[in-house]
Design a protein around this motif. Structure first.
Motif, PDB file in Angstrom:
ATOM      1  N   SER A   1       0.812  -1.221   0.000  1.00 61.11           N
ATOM      2  CA  SER A   1       0.000   0.000   0.000  1.00 61.11           C
ATOM      3  C   SER A   1       0.842   1.267   0.000  1.00 61.11           C
ATOM      4  O   SER A   1       0.312   2.374  -0.131  1.00 61.11           O
ATOM      5  N   TRP A   2       2.175   1.099   0.095  1.00 66.04           N
ATOM      6  CA  TRP A   2       3.088   2.258   0.071  1.00 66.04           C
ATOM      7  C   TRP A   2       3.734   2.331  -1.307  1.00 66.04           C
ATOM      8  O   TRP A   2       4.266   1.344  -1.825  1.00 66.04           O
ATOM      9  N   GLU A   3       3.690   3.512  -1.898  1.00 66.39           N
ATOM     10  CA  GLU A   3       4.271   3.739  -3.220  1.00 66.39           C
ATOM     11  C   GLU A   3       4.913   5.121  -3.268  1.00 66.39           C
ATOM     12  O   GLU A   3       4.515   6.023  -2.522  1.00 66.39           O
ATOM     13  N   VAL A   4       5.880   5.255  -4.187  1.00 66.78           N
ATOM     14  CA  VAL A   4       6.418   6.571  -4.516  1.00 66.78           C
ATOM     15  C   VAL A   4       6.432   6.726  -6.035  1.00 66.78           C
ATOM     16  O   VAL A   4       6.990   5.888  -6.752  1.00 66.78           O
ATOM     17  N   HIS A   5       5.778   7.792  -6.502  1.00 61.28           N
ATOM     18  CA  HIS A   5       5.690   8.090  -7.921  1.00 61.28           C
ATOM     19  C   HIS A   5       6.415   9.400  -8.215  1.00 61.28           C
ATOM     20  O   HIS A   5       6.751  10.172  -7.309  1.00 61.28           O
ATOM     21  N   ILE A   6       6.616   9.645  -9.505  1.00 56.89           N
ATOM     22  CA  ILE A   6       7.158  10.925  -9.938  1.00 56.89           C
ATOM     23  C   ILE A   6       6.187  12.031  -9.529  1.00 56.89           C
ATOM     24  O   ILE A   6       4.971  11.825  -9.466  1.00 56.89           O
ATOM     25  N   LYS A   7       6.731  13.190  -9.238  1.00 51.15           N
ATOM     26  CA  LYS A   7       5.957  14.334  -8.758  1.00 51.15           C
ATOM     27  C   LYS A   7       4.690  14.560  -9.592  1.00 51.15           C
ATOM     28  O   LYS A   7       4.727  14.558 -10.817  1.00 51.15           O
ATOM     29  N   ASN A   8       3.568  14.650  -8.878  1.00 48.57           N
ATOM     30  CA  ASN A   8       2.229  14.932  -9.425  1.00 48.57           C
ATOM     31  C   ASN A   8       1.670  13.805 -10.286  1.00 48.57           C
ATOM     32  O   ASN A   8       0.732  14.007 -11.043  1.00 48.57           O
ATOM     33  N   GLN A   9       2.247  12.606 -10.122  1.00 48.50           N
ATOM     34  CA  GLN A   9       1.666  11.412 -10.735  1.00 48.50           C
ATOM     35  C   GLN A   9       0.784  10.732  -9.697  1.00 48.50           C
ATOM     36  O   GLN A   9       1.209  10.496  -8.566  1.00 48.50           O
ATOM     37  N   THR A  10      -0.458  10.433 -10.044  1.00 46.82           N
ATOM     38  CA  THR A  10      -1.377   9.836  -9.069  1.00 46.82           C
ATOM     39  C   THR A  10      -0.912   8.443  -8.684  1.00 46.82           C
ATOM     40  O   THR A  10      -0.364   7.701  -9.508  1.00 46.82           O
ATOM     41  N   PRO A  11      -1.114   8.044  -7.434  1.00 50.37           N
ATOM     42  CA  PRO A  11      -0.782   6.678  -7.030  1.00 50.37           C
ATOM     43  C   PRO A  11      -1.775   5.687  -7.632  1.00 50.37           C
ATOM     44  O   PRO A  11      -2.807   6.075  -8.186  1.00 50.37           O
ATOM     45  N   THR A  12      -1.463   4.407  -7.523  1.00 48.05           N
ATOM     46  CA  THR A  12      -2.347   3.374  -8.062  1.00 48.05           C
ATOM     47  C   THR A  12      -3.457   3.067  -7.063  1.00 48.05           C
ATOM     48  O   THR A  12      -3.482   3.560  -5.937  1.00 48.05           O
ATOM     49  N   GLU A  13      -4.350   2.191  -7.480  1.00 46.48           N
ATOM     50  CA  GLU A  13      -5.465   1.806  -6.615  1.00 46.48           C
ATOM     51  C   GLU A  13      -5.006   1.036  -5.391  1.00 46.48           C
ATOM     52  O   GLU A  13      -5.768   0.891  -4.428  1.00 46.48           O
TER      53      GLU A  13
ATOM     54  N   LYS B   1      -6.157  19.222  -5.592  1.00 40.56           N
ATOM     55  CA  LYS B   1      -5.450  20.182  -6.430  1.00 40.56           C
ATOM     56  C   LYS B   1      -4.537  19.493  -7.453  1.00 40.56           C
ATOM     57  O   LYS B   1      -3.798  20.162  -8.176  1.00 40.56           O
ATOM     58  N   GLY B   2      -4.577  18.160  -7.491  1.00 43.30           N
ATOM     59  CA  GLY B   2      -3.727  17.430  -8.422  1.00 43.30           C
ATOM     60  C   GLY B   2      -2.268  17.432  -8.019  1.00 43.30           C
ATOM     61  O   GLY B   2      -1.398  17.318  -8.884  1.00 43.30           O
ATOM     62  N   LEU B   3      -2.005  17.556  -6.716  1.00 44.89           N
ATOM     63  CA  LEU B   3      -0.628  17.583  -6.219  1.00 44.89           C
ATOM     64  C   LEU B   3      -0.307  16.254  -5.534  1.00 44.89           C
ATOM     65  O   LEU B   3      -1.044  15.821  -4.640  1.00 44.89           O
ATOM     66  N   TYR B   4       0.803  15.650  -5.936  1.00 49.76           N
ATOM     67  CA  TYR B   4       1.177  14.353  -5.366  1.00 49.76           C
ATOM     68  C   TYR B   4       2.703  14.279  -5.228  1.00 49.76           C
ATOM     69  O   TYR B   4       3.446  14.749  -6.088  1.00 49.76           O
TER      70      TYR B   4
END
Length: 730
Positions: A634-646, A666-669
């Protein structure tokens, strides 16, 4: 005069009684005379198998230390005839016991004849036979063989033939038209008409890389002309079934590979067929117009069907034989059941390297051709693998696919041998031992991001949602994606990469979520849109076995590595993988995955796509107090402002003391209050910071770039401190 001297010598000979018997029947094999001390081989033209018929031709009551040349087979009386250099030089008759008899021939010049053959003419049910010999300086001579061979025979010069000056080393009579054909060293094909007293150039046939003399020439009953190169042993074939040659241009193919020698001469019963009669020949199965059948000089390999198998060289689990003499046979028996040695594990896409696995029965050598332009032929410029040594078992091979490769269905041909062939084999022709396997393959046009030979670098921090040491080397990868294109649609993806750094104490996995762009909006590709059974993953050249599409998800999430630490070994004295000083000599871990789609999708506007690469916590390992009691996945790290997975647990956004300010509304991740990311894509191969070195210390312009959302310092990656980065990535 030399002519008078030789004639007198020949007249003084007392002919010996005929001691040998004729051959029992018209032999299918070709006779090949070699070496300065005449040694006679029987050559199976189908398979190239040579059989030593005699190591020495002898005269009755005489020793023989000289060669015999200009041989021809007389199918009227079933004897071989040739010209012996042993003094006194003479025409000889050779029977089935390979003992020679001198003939009393007068009228020949004092020279060594090395070009010869027998002409047999049918006339109202009767046959007449003549032996013809040629040398450029003296011309073409005829020796009639119909009369008493114990009596003196007068040789006759064909008028003006001494002016032809043909640079030929053997010729052969067509069995139906009675025209002579010969090939010069440069491939020039000549047609000689005895009745008209003419010799004419026809065309220059393709002889590949063969050089030097073509010292043996043969015909078969179907008007196929064979000529053998002394240096390479290759026997080429030209279809001369229509003779004389009028209104067409003959084409040469390599038919088989025989023994090589500095001195060759050949003869054959021209009314015998050349055909396969048993199951000891393995053929390919690429359909017409590929050269596959025997009549098209198709690729084929002779093996012993009674062998236990341990002595055989083949691809996959077995080799079997077929009688593919004609194109009709190929249609009737289109599938070779033993084609099981080559696995295509990554997509064959234009401009990319494709991974194949080749399984060999023993140490051997591989050749391969791909019909890249889909013109129905394997040309030499489409040779992709040349005599590559294979080990017993599985061998991983990279095939470089040309950038101009057409998309669609085409064929590939693979040939394996023991490597003892005299010269490189071609996509056609017969060899001893080994196997040929043909495969229908799909090739794709491609849109590659960032480029066919380029990488972007992905770098991750695994302390999220905390800033940590911010050295951006916890997981570092080189990364490339390819859209596989048919027509105007994307039919799949190929993702290539290199794991080049692990500076993490935690254990992290690496995955990619598939995304497409629709009307400018990124949307996830669904799991059920992917052809899961056809996904392949290769890591460090080894085909992996497993399921890579993450289960129990609606999104198409591909798991490349459940734990990156499983795939690396740390250099001696190093705590991490390629993130410390003097610890960057480790071999990078390569990977490649092909992901076919069930249904095609529209091509995105951009030439390539990053998709959505991310890291996740590996199950079974500690990954921070905040994850205790929760699912690691359940822990993930994506590129800035990329939504995480389900699979992501959104409660992590609210963790007390977090340095993260993600705001889905605000679409910030995955960014800090100052706009700095936990994961990033660098648009080139990048030198990642050393362990414990903050990225803003390694790259002085990075903070300004990140905080401006990329508006400032766009070339920040060129502004680095050489002492603060891993230099082995250059």
């Amino acid at each position: 005069m030399k002519l008078t001297q030789l004639s007198t010598a020949l007249l003084s000979l007392v002919p010996c009684a005929v001691l040998s018997q004729p051959f029992d029947e018209c032999p299918s094999q070709a006779f090949l005379m070699q070496n300065s001390k005449a040694q006679l081989y029987g050559i199976d033209l189908v398979s190239a198998k040579p059989t030593v018929l005699t190591t020495e031709l002898t005269f009755a009551n005489e020793a023989n230390n000289e060669s015999v040349n200009a041989i021809g087979f007389n199918y009227k009386d079933q004897y071989l005839y040739g010209f012996s250099k042993q003094l006194p030089s003479s025409v000889v008759q050779i029977g089935d016991d390979f003992e020679m008899k001198r003939l009393d021939v007068v009228g020949l010049p004092a020279t060594n004849f090395y070009v010869g053959d027998i002409q047999v003419i049918e006339d109202e049910g009767t046959q007449s036979a003549s032996y013809y010999v040629y040398t450029p300086n003296f011309g073409l001579y005829s020796i009639n063989l119909d009369g008493d061979l114990d009596a003196s025979i007068t040789a006759t010069l064909l008028p003006d033939s001494d002016t032809w000056k043909l640079g030929i080393f053997d010729f052969a009579f067509h069995p139906k038209s009675n025209l002579l054909y010969a090939v010069e060293s440069n491939g020039d094909l000549h047609e000689i008409d005895i009745a008209a007293n003419t010799a004419r150039f026809i065309t220059q046939v393709d002889i590949g890389d063969d050089t030097g003399a073509f010292g043996a020439a043969y015909f078969d009953i179907n008007g196929q002309f064979y000529f053998s190169n002394n240096k390479s042993g290759k026997i080429h074939k030209v279809d001369l079934s229509i003779s004389p040659v009028v209104d067409y241009t003959p084409v040469a193919n390599v038919f088989t590979s025989g023994p090589k020698s500095s001195q060759n001469d050949g003869a054959r019963c021209a009314i015998a067929e050349v055909k396969v009669t048993d199951s000891s020949i393995d053929f390919g199965d690429a359909p017409a117009p590929y050269n596959t059948s025997l009549e098209k000089s198709g690729a084929r390999h002779l093996f012993d069907p009674n062998s236990t198998g341990s002595e055989l060289i083949y691809l996959g689990d077995s080799v079997d034989g077929e009688n593919i003499n004609t194109e009709a046979d190929l249609v009737n028996f289109p599938i070779d059941g033993s084609d099981d040695g080559v696995s295509f594990v990554t997509a064959i896409s234009a401009g990319q390297d494709s991974q194949i696995i080749v399984r060999a029965s023993a140490t051997s050598f591989l050749y391969a051709w791909f019909d890249w332009d889909q013109n129905g032929a394997f040309s030499e410029d489409e040779r992709t693998v040349t005599k590559l040594q294979l080990n017993e078992g599985d061998n991983s091979i990279l095939v470089s696919v040309p950038s101009n490769t057409k998309s669609g269905q085409t064929w590939a041909r693979f040939r394996v041998t023991d490597g003892t062939e005299a010269s490189l084999i071609t996509a056609t022709g017969g060899v001893l031992g080994g196997e040929v396997e043909d495969y229908e393959v799909t090739t794709f046009a491609s849109a590659v991001y960032p480029g066919e030979s380029d990488w972007v670098t992905l770098a991750y921090e695994d302390k999220w949602p905390f800033a940590g040491d911010y050295d951006f080397n916890d997981v570092v990868l080189n990364y490339r994606t390819t859209q596989l294109i048919e027509g105007s649609s994307v039919v799949g993806y190929k993702i290539d990469g290199q794991l080049i750094g692990i500076g993490a104490t935690y254990h992290n996995g690496f995955a990619v979520r598939l995304k497409e762009t629709v009307n400018g909006n990124p949307l996830s590709i669904l799991r059920n849109e992917v052809d899961e059974s056809a996904i392949s993953l290769v890591i460090d050249g080894q085909l992996q076995n497993g399921r890579y599409l993450e289960e129990n998800r609606d999104e198409a999430i591909l798991i490349f590595m459940q734990d990156t630490w499983e795939y690396v070994s740390k250099q001696s004295g190093c705590e991490y993988f390629r993130t410390e000083n003097n610890c960057d000599d480790n071999v990078k871990v390569t990977f490649s995955m092909t992901i076919p789609l069930k249904l095609p999708k529209a091509i995105t506007a951009s030439p390539g796509t990053l998709l959505d690469p991310f890291i996740f916590a590996t199950d079974g390992f500690y990954h921070g107090d905040f994850l205790v009691g929760k699912e690691s996945r359940s822990w993930e790290v994506h590129i800035k402002n990329q939504t995480p997975t389900e699979a992501f647990d959104s409660s992590f956004y609210n963790y007390v003391g977090s340095d993260d300010v993600s705001d889905p509304s605000k679409g910030l991740y995955f960014l800090s209050e100052s706009g700095l990311p936990w994961a990033m894509e660098v648009g080139m191969q990048w030198l990642h910071p050393l362990e414990g070195v903050d990225i803003t210390d390694a790259y002085g312009s990075f903070a300004e770039f990140a905080e401006s959302s990329g508006a400032q310092k766009t070339k920040w990656f060129n502004d680095y401190s050489i002492n603060n980065v891993v230099k082995g990535d250059q």
